[in-house]
Motif scaffolding. Structure first.
Motif, PDB file in Angstrom:
ATOM      1  N   MET A  66      60.949  -3.214  16.807  1.00  0.00           N
ATOM      2  CA  MET A  66      59.675  -4.437  17.057  1.00  0.00           C
ATOM      3  C   MET A  66      60.473  -5.289  17.961  1.00  0.00           C
ATOM      4  N   LYS A  67      59.517  -5.851  19.022  1.00  0.00           N
ATOM      5  CA  LYS A  67      59.955  -6.863  19.842  1.00  0.00           C
ATOM      6  C   LYS A  67      59.875  -8.239  19.310  1.00  0.00           C
ATOM      7  N   LYS A  68      60.870  -9.177  19.401  1.00  0.00           N
ATOM      8  CA  LYS A  68      60.635 -10.467  18.811  1.00  0.00           C
ATOM      9  C   LYS A  68      60.282 -11.328  19.942  1.00  0.00           C
ATOM     10  N   ILE A  69      58.998 -12.179  19.834  1.00  0.00           N
ATOM     11  CA  ILE A  69      58.588 -13.026  20.783  1.00  0.00           C
ATOM     12  C   ILE A  69      58.688 -14.754  20.190  1.00  0.00           C
ATOM     13  N   ASN A  92      64.544 -32.256  22.837  1.00  0.00           N
ATOM     14  CA  ASN A  92      65.976 -32.462  22.575  1.00  0.00           C
ATOM     15  C   ASN A  92      66.730 -31.175  23.095  1.00  0.00           C
ATOM     16  N   LYS A  93      67.545 -31.447  23.971  1.00  0.00           N
ATOM     17  CA  LYS A  93      68.273 -30.114  24.565  1.00  0.00           C
ATOM     18  C   LYS A  93      69.292 -29.493  23.833  1.00  0.00           C
ATOM     19  N   GLY A  94      69.919 -30.303  22.948  1.00  0.00           N
ATOM     20  CA  GLY A  94      70.872 -29.764  22.020  1.00  0.00           C
ATOM     21  C   GLY A  94      70.350 -28.999  20.841  1.00  0.00           C
ATOM     22  N   ASP A  95      69.090 -29.186  20.453  1.00  0.00           N
ATOM     23  CA  ASP A  95      68.229 -28.452  19.476  1.00  0.00           C
ATOM     24  C   ASP A  95      67.916 -27.151  20.111  1.00  0.00           C
ATOM     25  N   VAL A  96      67.451 -27.110  21.272  1.00  0.00           N
ATOM     26  CA  VAL A  96      67.009 -25.974  22.166  1.00  0.00           C
ATOM     27  C   VAL A  96      68.384 -25.032  22.130  1.00  0.00           C
ATOM     28  N   GLN A  97      69.542 -25.743  22.641  1.00  0.00           N
ATOM     29  CA  GLN A  97      70.715 -24.970  22.926  1.00  0.00           C
ATOM     30  C   GLN A  97      71.156 -24.017  21.504  1.00  0.00           C
ATOM     31  N   GLU A  98      70.865 -25.011  20.363  1.00  0.00           N
ATOM     32  CA  GLU A  98      71.349 -24.339  19.052  1.00  0.00           C
ATOM     33  C   GLU A  98      70.409 -23.551  18.464  1.00  0.00           C
ATOM     34  N   PHE A  99      69.186 -23.341  19.098  1.00  0.00           N
ATOM     35  CA  PHE A  99      68.194 -22.279  18.302  1.00  0.00           C
ATOM     36  C   PHE A  99      68.521 -21.006  19.239  1.00  0.00           C
ATOM     37  N   PHE A 100      68.925 -21.111  20.508  1.00  0.00           N
ATOM     38  CA  PHE A 100      69.253 -19.790  21.288  1.00  0.00           C
ATOM     39  C   PHE A 100      70.701 -19.359  21.001  1.00  0.00           C
ATOM     40  N   SER A 101      71.198 -20.177  20.553  1.00  0.00           N
ATOM     41  CA  SER A 101      72.860 -19.721  19.996  1.00  0.00           C
ATOM     42  C   SER A 101      72.600 -18.953  18.722  1.00  0.00           C
ATOM     43  N   ASN A 102      71.534 -19.255  17.907  1.00  0.00           N
ATOM     44  CA  ASN A 102      71.379 -18.527  16.734  1.00  0.00           C
ATOM     45  C   ASN A 102      70.313 -17.532  16.836  1.00  0.00           C
ATOM     46  N   ASN A 103      69.510 -17.296  17.798  1.00  0.00           N
ATOM     47  CA  ASN A 103      68.461 -16.363  17.863  1.00  0.00           C
ATOM     48  C   ASN A 103      68.196 -15.579  19.122  1.00  0.00           C
ATOM     49  N   THR A 104      67.936 -14.163  18.963  1.00  0.00           N
ATOM     50  CA  THR A 104      67.844 -13.512  20.220  1.00  0.00           C
ATOM     51  C   THR A 104      66.202 -13.036  20.186  1.00  0.00           C
ATOM     52  N   VAL A 105      65.691 -13.345  21.576  1.00  0.00           N
ATOM     53  CA  VAL A 105      64.253 -13.063  21.560  1.00  0.00           C
ATOM     54  C   VAL A 105      63.893 -12.071  22.510  1.00  0.00           C
ATOM     55  N   ASP A 106      62.886 -11.315  22.475  1.00  0.00           N
ATOM     56  CA  ASP A 106      62.596 -10.155  23.804  1.00  0.00           C
ATOM     57  C   ASP A 106      61.640 -10.810  24.659  1.00  0.00           C
ATOM     58  N   GLY A 107      60.997 -11.971  24.521  1.00  0.00           N
ATOM     59  CA  GLY A 107      60.163 -12.624  25.336  1.00  0.00           C
ATOM     60  C   GLY A 107      59.706 -14.098  24.804  1.00  0.00           C
ATOM     61  N   ILE A 108      59.594 -15.033  25.743  1.00  0.00           N
ATOM     62  CA  ILE A 108      58.986 -16.064  25.460  1.00  0.00           C
ATOM     63  C   ILE A 108      57.461 -16.357  26.051  1.00  0.00           C
ATOM     64  N   ILE A 109      56.547 -16.997  24.959  1.00  0.00           N
ATOM     65  CA  ILE A 109      55.220 -17.597  25.395  1.00  0.00           C
ATOM     66  C   ILE A 109      55.310 -18.964  25.315  1.00  0.00           C
ATOM     67  N   LEU A 158      68.192 -13.735  28.639  1.00  0.00           N
ATOM     68  CA  LEU A 158      66.867 -13.089  28.255  1.00  0.00           C
ATOM     69  C   LEU A 158      65.944 -13.123  29.453  1.00  0.00           C
ATOM     70  N   ASN A 159      64.875 -12.455  29.205  1.00  0.00           N
ATOM     71  CA  ASN A 159      63.862 -12.072  30.117  1.00  0.00           C
ATOM     72  C   ASN A 159      62.526 -12.070  29.417  1.00  0.00           C
ATOM     73  N   ASN A 160      61.388 -12.177  30.263  1.00  0.00           N
ATOM     74  CA  ASN A 160      60.149 -12.063  30.006  1.00  0.00           C
ATOM     75  C   ASN A 160      59.488 -13.444  29.532  1.00  0.00           C
ATOM     76  N   PHE A 161      58.820 -14.158  30.396  1.00  0.00           N
ATOM     77  CA  PHE A 161      58.554 -15.530  30.195  1.00  0.00           C
ATOM     78  C   PHE A 161      56.693 -15.620  30.566  1.00  0.00           C
ATOM     79  N   ILE A 162      56.098 -16.114  29.639  1.00  0.00           N
ATOM     80  CA  ILE A 162      54.734 -16.219  30.016  1.00  0.00           C
ATOM     81  C   ILE A 162      54.428 -17.652  29.920  1.00  0.00           C
ATOM     82  N   PHE A 163      53.977 -18.237  30.958  1.00  0.00           N
ATOM     83  CA  PHE A 163      53.698 -19.874  30.926  1.00  0.00           C
ATOM     84  C   PHE A 163      52.350 -20.111  30.888  1.00  0.00           C
ATOM     85  N   SER A 164      52.045 -21.017  30.171  1.00  0.00           N
ATOM     86  CA  SER A 164      50.732 -21.489  29.938  1.00  0.00           C
ATOM     87  C   SER A 164      50.150 -22.659  31.031  1.00  0.00           C
ATOM     88  N   SER A 165      49.596 -22.059  32.160  1.00  0.00           N
ATOM     89  CA  SER A 165      49.232 -22.961  33.327  1.00  0.00           C
ATOM     90  C   SER A 165      47.657 -23.316  33.186  1.00  0.00           C
TER      91      SER A 165
END
Length: 343
Positions: free
Chosen positions: A1-4, A62-79, A117-124
């Motif tokens: 199961m892919k995590k998004i 908050n860049k620090g919070d973003v960094q902390e999230f990705f240090s603790n979570n692996t995802v297969d894609g971002i929307i 990480l890869n697979n990025f969908i941007f809300s344009s």
């Protein structure tokens, strides 16, 4: 199961996309700072799908919070939905829009690069086209100087994505939305702006409900059949499904370039007065509205040519304008009932 990861996943489009992701078997983790939504949306998503997504209340500025999230979570894609989105407001708060809409995008892409990480969908947005020379608008239409700060953040966001994709072997798709409206069939999630609505449909429904005294129609002197601005209004569930199609394109490596973009609309333009009349007809009511001066940043007309999205994503709209406007009113009525019960 892919995590998004879905940023802004409790917002209007984000919540509907989370539902469709879960319906398709994806595991979802949501980041939202709750600046323009409610934590109650999480419960509503769970009510619809039977699954409560993992939720993190983080402000992506908050860049620090973003960094902390990705240090603790692996995802297969971002929307990536999280952004300020009001054309009018953006003209009065440009620095807020640049910080929030562009800084957060950079922080996310930096962490994707740092964690491979890869697979990025941007809300344009279709606002990247400005006032197009030809209608309907195809993906070949030139990106013009933006008419609004909001539109400019989407243009620059796409440029950032294109450059990052080329430099870091990142695959990304920008979906250029036209105007999302409506609510989920369950009427458990819908558009719930905090404060005065910035978009037409919630202003219509709140006027119909008596929350707003009258609806302002911004300008009746545009070069359109009835003088009011024309837009392409797409049901939010159809829009959500476009994100699933785009995500699968990247996951299954069917993309033809590291950065791609697609128009997501119905292919039909409707004027503001047509929307008002259709809303009145399908819901059997009358709206109190008045014509006022044009609004800064607004263009005359925009509607999509969706041929490329239909072909490449294997996606097309299924729901009608009438269905969207009927569901929007049902959603508004439900909010009224909730408020009455709480009083």
């Amino acid at each position: 199961m892919k995590k998004i990861l879905v940023t802004g996943g409790l917002g209007f489009i984000g919540a509907h996309t989370v539902v469709e992701l879960q319906n398709e078997g994806f595991e979802v983790v949501i980041i939202d700072n709750l600046s323009n939504t409610s934590i109650n949306v999480l419960t509503s998503i769970a009510d619809i799908t039977g699954i409560t997504p993992d939720f993190h209340q983080i402000d992506l500025r908050n860049k620090g919070d973003v960094q902390e999230f990705f240090s603790n979570n692996t995802v297969d894609g971002i929307i990536h939905f999280a952004a300020f989105k009001a054309v009018g407001e953006s003209m009065h708060k440009p620095l807020d829009y640049y910080e929030n809409n562009l800084g957060t995008l950079v922080y996310l892409l930096q962490e994707m690069r740092n964690h491979q990480l890869n697979n990025f969908i941007f809300s344009s947005s279709c606002t990247v086209y400005g006032q197009a020379d030809e209608l309907p608008i195809t993906e070949k239409a030139p990106v013009k100087t933006a008419e609004s700060v909001y539109g400019n953040t989407k243009q620059i966001g796409e440029e950032i994505l294109k450059d990052a994709s080329n430099a870091y072997n990142l695959n990304a798709i920008a979906l250029r939305y036209f105007n999302p409206i409506g609510a989920h069939d369950s009427i458990k999630i819908g558009e719930l702006p905090l404060g005065v609505p910035q978009n037409l449909i919630p202003f219509i429904t709140q006027t119909a409900a008596g929350i707003r005294k009258e609806l302002s129609v911004f300008g009746d002197d545009y070069d359109t059949p009835d003088g009011t601005a024309v837009r392409d209004y797409i049901h939010v569930v159809d829009l959500a499904k476009a994100h699933i199609a785009a995500l699968k394109r990247l996951i299954y490596k069917n993309n033809k370039a590291s950065f791609e973009f697609f128009n997501v609309g119905t292919g039909t333009g409707s004027s503001v007065l047509e929307i008002i009349k259709t809303f009145e007809k399908v819901n059997n009511l009358k709206l109190n509205y008045k014509i006022v001066a044009r609004r800064a940043g607004d263009i005359t007309a925009a509607y999509a040519d969706t041929t490329i999205a239909n072909k490449e994503l294997g996606w097309k709209t299924e729901k009608s304008l009438e269905e969207a406007l009927e569901s929007a009113w049902k959603w508004q009525q439900k909010q009224q009932l909730k408020q009455q019960q709480q009083q």
